[in-house]
Write an enzyme that holds these catalytic residues in place. Structure first.
Site, PDB file in Angstrom:
ATOM      1  N   ASP A  47       0.860  -1.190   0.000  1.00  0.00           N
ATOM      2  CA  ASP A  47       0.000   0.000   0.000  1.00  0.00           C
ATOM      3  C   ASP A  47       0.891   1.233   0.000  1.00  0.00           C
ATOM      4  OD1 ASP A  47      -2.145   1.989   0.632  1.00  0.00           O
ATOM      5  OD2 ASP A  47      -3.312   0.223   1.152  1.00  0.00           O
ATOM      6  N   TYR A 103     -16.056  10.007  -7.880  1.00  0.00           N
ATOM      7  CA  TYR A 103     -16.404   9.428  -9.183  1.00  0.00           C
ATOM      8  C   TYR A 103     -16.774  10.484 -10.219  1.00  0.00           C
ATOM      9  CZ  TYR A 103     -17.038   5.310  -6.114  1.00  0.00           C
ATOM     10  OH  TYR A 103     -16.891   4.333  -5.171  1.00  0.00           O
ATOM     11  N   ARG A 180     -20.817   9.721 -12.233  1.00  0.00           N
ATOM     12  CA  ARG A 180     -20.893   8.808 -11.091  1.00  0.00           C
ATOM     13  C   ARG A 180     -20.558   7.378 -11.519  1.00  0.00           C
ATOM     14  NH1 ARG A 180     -23.271   7.348  -5.905  1.00  0.00           N
ATOM     15  NH2 ARG A 180     -23.028   5.108  -5.840  1.00  0.00           N
ATOM     16  N   TYR A 183     -16.839   4.783 -12.024  1.00  0.00           N
ATOM     17  CA  TYR A 183     -16.302   3.730 -11.128  1.00  0.00           C
ATOM     18  C   TYR A 183     -16.920   2.377 -11.479  1.00  0.00           C
ATOM     19  CZ  TYR A 183     -16.149   1.327  -6.470  1.00  0.00           C
ATOM     20  OH  TYR A 183     -15.995   0.442  -5.422  1.00  0.00           O
ATOM     21  N   LYS A 187     -14.974  -0.898 -12.987  1.00  0.00           N
ATOM     22  CA  LYS A 187     -14.972  -2.168 -12.243  1.00  0.00           C
ATOM     23  C   LYS A 187     -15.586  -3.266 -13.103  1.00  0.00           C
ATOM     24  CE  LYS A 187     -13.848  -1.469  -7.683  1.00  0.00           C
ATOM     25  NZ  LYS A 187     -12.585  -1.928  -7.094  1.00  0.00           N
ATOM     26  N   TRP A 213     -20.026  -2.634   3.271  1.00  0.00           N
ATOM     27  CA  TRP A 213     -19.403  -3.139   4.498  1.00  0.00           C
ATOM     28  C   TRP A 213     -19.068  -1.929   5.374  1.00  0.00           C
ATOM     29  CZ3 TRP A 213     -15.266  -7.211   2.488  1.00  0.00           C
ATOM     30  CH2 TRP A 213     -15.925  -8.136   1.664  1.00  0.00           C
ATOM     31  N   ARG A 233     -17.308   8.197   2.632  1.00  0.00           N
ATOM     32  CA  ARG A 233     -18.596   7.516   2.468  1.00  0.00           C
ATOM     33  C   ARG A 233     -19.519   7.858   3.623  1.00  0.00           C
ATOM     34  NH1 ARG A 233     -15.751   1.920   0.523  1.00  0.00           N
ATOM     35  NH2 ARG A 233     -14.104   2.828   1.800  1.00  0.00           N
ATOM     36  N   ASP A 335     -27.350   8.065  -8.432  1.00  0.00           N
ATOM     37  CA  ASP A 335     -27.352   7.185  -7.260  1.00  0.00           C
ATOM     38  C   ASP A 335     -27.906   5.809  -7.606  1.00  0.00           C
ATOM     39  OD1 ASP A 335     -26.890   6.481  -4.652  1.00  0.00           O
ATOM     40  OD2 ASP A 335     -28.223   7.982  -3.777  1.00  0.00           O
ATOM     41  N   ARG A 339     -30.102  -1.722  -2.960  1.00  0.00           N
ATOM     42  CA  ARG A 339     -29.092  -2.769  -3.193  1.00  0.00           C
ATOM     43  C   ARG A 339     -29.341  -3.963  -2.293  1.00  0.00           C
ATOM     44  NH1 ARG A 339     -23.763   0.903  -2.654  1.00  0.00           N
ATOM     45  NH2 ARG A 339     -23.832   1.921  -4.693  1.00  0.00           N
TER      46      ARG A 339
HETATM   47  P1  NAD Z   1      -9.947   1.831   1.050  1.00  0.00           P
HETATM   48  O1  NAD Z   1      -9.884   3.093   0.272  1.00  0.00           O
HETATM   49  O2  NAD Z   1     -10.035   1.922   2.526  1.00  0.00           O
HETATM   50  O3  NAD Z   1      -8.694   0.900   0.681  1.00  0.00           O
HETATM   51  C1  NAD Z   1      -8.049   0.905  -0.576  1.00  0.00           C
HETATM   52  C2  NAD Z   1      -6.550   0.926  -0.320  1.00  0.00           C
HETATM   53  O4  NAD Z   1      -5.875   0.838  -1.594  1.00  0.00           O
HETATM   54  C3  NAD Z   1      -6.064   2.223   0.348  1.00  0.00           C
HETATM   55  O5  NAD Z   1      -5.343   1.943   1.530  1.00  0.00           O
HETATM   56  C4  NAD Z   1      -5.179   2.888  -0.706  1.00  0.00           C
HETATM   57  O6  NAD Z   1      -4.083   3.580  -0.159  1.00  0.00           O
HETATM   58  C5  NAD Z   1      -4.734   1.667  -1.529  1.00  0.00           C
HETATM   59  N1  NAD Z   1      -4.337   2.077  -2.881  1.00  0.00           N
HETATM   60  C6  NAD Z   1      -5.108   2.746  -3.791  1.00  0.00           C
HETATM   61  N2  NAD Z   1      -4.369   3.005  -4.893  1.00  0.00           N
HETATM   62  C7  NAD Z   1      -3.138   2.494  -4.670  1.00  0.00           C
HETATM   63  C8  NAD Z   1      -1.943   2.469  -5.446  1.00  0.00           C
HETATM   64  N3  NAD Z   1      -1.877   3.036  -6.657  1.00  0.00           N
HETATM   65  N4  NAD Z   1      -0.852   1.848  -4.933  1.00  0.00           N
HETATM   66  C9  NAD Z   1      -0.901   1.285  -3.698  1.00  0.00           C
HETATM   67  N5  NAD Z   1      -2.008   1.287  -2.917  1.00  0.00           N
HETATM   68  C10 NAD Z   1      -3.115   1.889  -3.397  1.00  0.00           C
HETATM   69  O7  NAD Z   1     -11.192   0.995   0.466  1.00  0.00           O
HETATM   70  P2  NAD Z   1     -11.909  -0.323   1.051  1.00  0.00           P
HETATM   71  O8  NAD Z   1     -13.246   0.058   1.566  1.00  0.00           O
HETATM   72  O9  NAD Z   1     -10.970  -1.095   1.900  1.00  0.00           O
HETATM   73  O10 NAD Z   1     -12.193  -1.108  -0.315  1.00  0.00           O
HETATM   74  C11 NAD Z   1     -11.314  -2.089  -0.826  1.00  0.00           C
HETATM   75  C12 NAD Z   1     -11.864  -2.623  -2.154  1.00  0.00           C
HETATM   76  O11 NAD Z   1     -13.205  -3.088  -1.996  1.00  0.00           O
HETATM   77  C13 NAD Z   1     -11.904  -1.570  -3.270  1.00  0.00           C
HETATM   78  O12 NAD Z   1     -11.532  -2.192  -4.481  1.00  0.00           O
HETATM   79  C14 NAD Z   1     -13.356  -1.157  -3.324  1.00  0.00           C
HETATM   80  O13 NAD Z   1     -13.720  -0.740  -4.627  1.00  0.00           O
HETATM   81  C15 NAD Z   1     -14.062  -2.445  -2.928  1.00  0.00           C
HETATM   82  N6  NAD Z   1     -15.380  -2.157  -2.317  1.00  0.00           N
HETATM   83  C16 NAD Z   1     -15.521  -1.851  -0.988  1.00  0.00           C
HETATM   84  C17 NAD Z   1     -16.784  -1.618  -0.447  1.00  0.00           C
HETATM   85  C18 NAD Z   1     -17.009  -1.378   1.023  1.00  0.00           C
HETATM   86  O14 NAD Z   1     -18.126  -1.548   1.463  1.00  0.00           O
HETATM   87  N7  NAD Z   1     -16.012  -0.994   1.791  1.00  0.00           N
HETATM   88  C19 NAD Z   1     -17.907  -1.641  -1.269  1.00  0.00           C
HETATM   89  C20 NAD Z   1     -17.736  -1.915  -2.627  1.00  0.00           C
HETATM   90  C21 NAD Z   1     -16.469  -2.186  -3.128  1.00  0.00           C
HETATM   91  N1  UDP Z   2     -25.260  10.214   1.510  1.00  0.00           N
HETATM   92  C1  UDP Z   2     -25.996  11.167   2.233  1.00  0.00           C
HETATM   93  N2  UDP Z   2     -25.315  12.054   3.028  1.00  0.00           N
HETATM   94  C2  UDP Z   2     -23.963  12.052   3.164  1.00  0.00           C
HETATM   95  C3  UDP Z   2     -23.209  11.076   2.427  1.00  0.00           C
HETATM   96  C4  UDP Z   2     -23.899  10.178   1.614  1.00  0.00           C
HETATM   97  O1  UDP Z   2     -27.230  11.219   2.153  1.00  0.00           O
HETATM   98  O2  UDP Z   2     -23.428  12.882   3.926  1.00  0.00           O
HETATM   99  C5  UDP Z   2     -25.985   9.213   0.688  1.00  0.00           C
HETATM  100  C6  UDP Z   2     -25.502   9.018  -0.749  1.00  0.00           C
HETATM  101  O3  UDP Z   2     -26.112   9.961  -1.612  1.00  0.00           O
HETATM  102  C7  UDP Z   2     -25.974   7.605  -1.038  1.00  0.00           C
HETATM  103  C8  UDP Z   2     -25.790   6.891   0.317  1.00  0.00           C
HETATM  104  O4  UDP Z   2     -25.751   7.942   1.294  1.00  0.00           O
HETATM  105  O5  UDP Z   2     -27.342   7.596  -1.368  1.00  0.00           O
HETATM  106  C9  UDP Z   2     -24.562   6.013   0.456  1.00  0.00           C
HETATM  107  O6  UDP Z   2     -23.430   6.742   0.083  1.00  0.00           O
HETATM  108  P1  UDP Z   2     -21.930   6.222   0.236  1.00  0.00           P
HETATM  109  O7  UDP Z   2     -21.031   7.376  -0.029  1.00  0.00           O
HETATM  110  O8  UDP Z   2     -21.720   5.520   1.515  1.00  0.00           O
HETATM  111  O9  UDP Z   2     -21.692   5.178  -0.956  1.00  0.00           O
HETATM  112  P2  UDP Z   2     -22.580   4.254  -1.915  1.00  0.00           P
HETATM  113  O10 UDP Z   2     -23.367   3.313  -1.063  1.00  0.00           O
HETATM  114  O11 UDP Z   2     -23.464   5.159  -2.735  1.00  0.00           O
HETATM  115  O12 UDP Z   2     -21.559   3.562  -2.741  1.00  0.00           O
END
Ligand code: NAD
Ligand code: UDP
Length: 387
Positions: A47, A103, A180, A183, A187, A213, A233, A335, A339
């Site tokens: 990282d 995004y 928006r 992303y 993916k 999550w 988020r 938006d 989900r």
């Molecule tokens: P996060 O932003 O906390 O973690 C991503 C990590 O990747 C960061 O620590 C960042 O520094 C590292 N990173 C990004 N670009 C980099 C680079 N060029 N070189 C080295 N490191 C780099 O996000 P997260 O919530 O832990 O999510 C992880 C994955 O899961 C992502 O791919 C995200 O799209 C996917 N995801 C997460 C959720 C969720 O609910 N948290 C939902 C949908 C998808």
């Molecule tokens: N949202 C909101 N107020 C905030 C931040 C987000 O109402 O201060 C809403 C956003 O428009 C979306 C939902 O909360 O409908 C979840 O947003 P998040 O950024 O967590 O990510 P998403 O689930 O859309 O990937």
């Protein structure tokens, strides 16, 4: 003893070397913790940041110190990446820009991070015969079919119009000017590429689609442990508002719905994928809790109550305020309306019991308190870091 552990088919689990890219983020930090505390696997953690996992490799007297190494590198431009992938049995790719505020405002960085930067990882895995677990997103589904029906249509109540299934739901994005979807689209193309590498070149892969999550270490509190102008988020946005004693901002009325899952439940599912390759390879998995749905407005109300209990401060007279998405996120925001993950495939392949039990919403979301700012963060606010 960890060495006596067996997989879901009763076979002993061999210790693996795992190259975890993006290990310093929210999900990576919890996955590293799990792997250190409960397994004998070794982690090469890659990282640009290490703040969220430092506690796992400092001090060097920790019992797992010889099983975790941190490699500070930017995967965009570092030739050491291929060597680390070659050293590993399994590659987990978590690296991404994944906060919605980016995004539509940084679409180029978003597309480069989620598509272009993933390409060498997939290539090295394919060329070197390495197994890949790649993190995609529930956002690849975009909007539900149901949201295009008339508001009063009874079909909106039919799960066939809103439950999201890996092998049958379409991916519905808005027009290109709605950036928006930069992303989701990036993916999705990576998913297709990985799938094609599997089909044509035999790449062993698993794709994970997380459904919101939540838990400690998610994102940052602007001005405290992240940039003051940043928009994280929703959990972190609401925590920030609560800390500053501002009303929580409900984008477009807070009507969108999300199913939330606690990070440690979700990590259980990832752990099963790691240790059961014959059941997880070639699969795309939704990972979420279909029984834990709330509107964003309900989430705001719940967090307001929880925070009031944690901090001892009474809620504001007007705890929420409506704001348009254009004002909050800028031009090009759009938006996902709803989900709900179909969990049939993960249940069939891995039997992830923890995620599938029907949970009362309040029980599932009561864990939002584990996200809320710790006493340390609250103290630093009081000491003046927040204006
Ligand atoms: P996060 O932003 O906390 O973690 C991503 C990590 O990747 C960061 O620590 C960042 O520094 C590292 N990173 C990004 N670009 C980099 C680079 N060029 N070189 C080295 N490191 C780099 O996000 P997260 O919530 O832990 O999510 C992880 C994955 O899961 C992502 O791919 C995200 O799209 C996917 N995801 C997460 C959720 C969720 O609910 N948290 C939902 C949908 C998808
Ligand atoms: N949202 C909101 N107020 C905030 C931040 C987000 O109402 O201060 C809403 C956003 O428009 C979306 C939902 O909360 O409908 C979840 O947003 P998040 O950024 O967590 O990510 P998403 O689930 O859309 O990937």
């Amino acid at each position: 003893m960890a060495s006596a552990r067996v997989d879901l088919d009763g076979n002993p689990i061999k210790p693996l070397t795992i190259c975890m890219i993006g290990a310093g983020g929210f999900i990576g930090s919890h996955l590293c913790e799990k792997l250190m505390a409960e397994t004998q696997h070794k982690v090469l953690a890659v990282d640009v940041y290490s703040d969220k996992i430092k506690h796992l490799f400092e001090p060097s007297s920790l019992p797992w110190a010889d099983r975790i190494q941190f490699h500070r590198l930017n995967i965009k431009n570092d030739s050491r990446l291929e060597g680390l992938i070659r050293m590993a049995d399994l590659i987990i790719n978590l690296a991404a820009i994944c906060t919605p505020a980016d995004y539509n405002t940084r679409p180029l960085d978003t597309i480069y991070s989620n598509f272009i930067d993933a390409l060498p990882i997939i290539k090295y895995c394919s060329e070197n015969g390495k197994r890949l677990i790649h993190f995609s997103t529930c956002e690849v589904y975009g909007k539900t079919i149901g949201c295009f029906l008339p508001k009063d249509s009874p079909l909106r109540q039919d799960p066939a119009y809103y439950v999201l299934s890996e092998d049958s739901s379409p991916c519905i994005f808005g027009p290109i000017e709605k950036q928006r979807w930069s992303y989701a689209c990036a993916k999705q193309l990576v998913e297709r590429l990985i799938y094609a590498e599997g089909a044509e070149n035999g790449l062993e892969f698993t794709i994970v689609r997380p459904f919101n999550w939540i838990g400690p270490r998610m994102d940052f509190i602007p001005g405290i442990d992240g940039p003051s102008e940043g928009v994280p988020r929703v959990l972190a946005c609401f925590s920030n508002n609560l800390l500053r004693r501002e009303p929580l901002k409900l984008v477009d009325g807070g009507e969108s719905q999300r199913t939330f899952v606690y990070i440690k439940d979700a990590i259980e599912a990832v752990h099963l994928m790691i240790e059961n390759p014959s059941r997880a390879n070639g699969q795309i998995f939704n990972v979420g809790n279909p029984n834990n749905e709330v509107t964003v407005r309900q989430l705001a109300e719940m967090m307001t109550q929880v925070y009031s209990k944690v901090s001892g401060e009474p809620p504001l007279d007007a705890p929420t305020i409506d704001i348009s998405s254009k004002e909050f996120y800028g031009e090009g925001y759009d938006d996902s309306d709803k989900r709900i993950p179909d969990m049939t495939i993960i249940n069939r392949q891995l039997g992830s019991v923890l995620l599938l039990e029907p949970k009362d919403i309040t029980v599932g979301l009561a864990r939002v308190d584990s996200y809320l700012p710790t006493p340390d963060v609250r103290r630093s606010c009081k000491e003046g870091y927040l204006k």
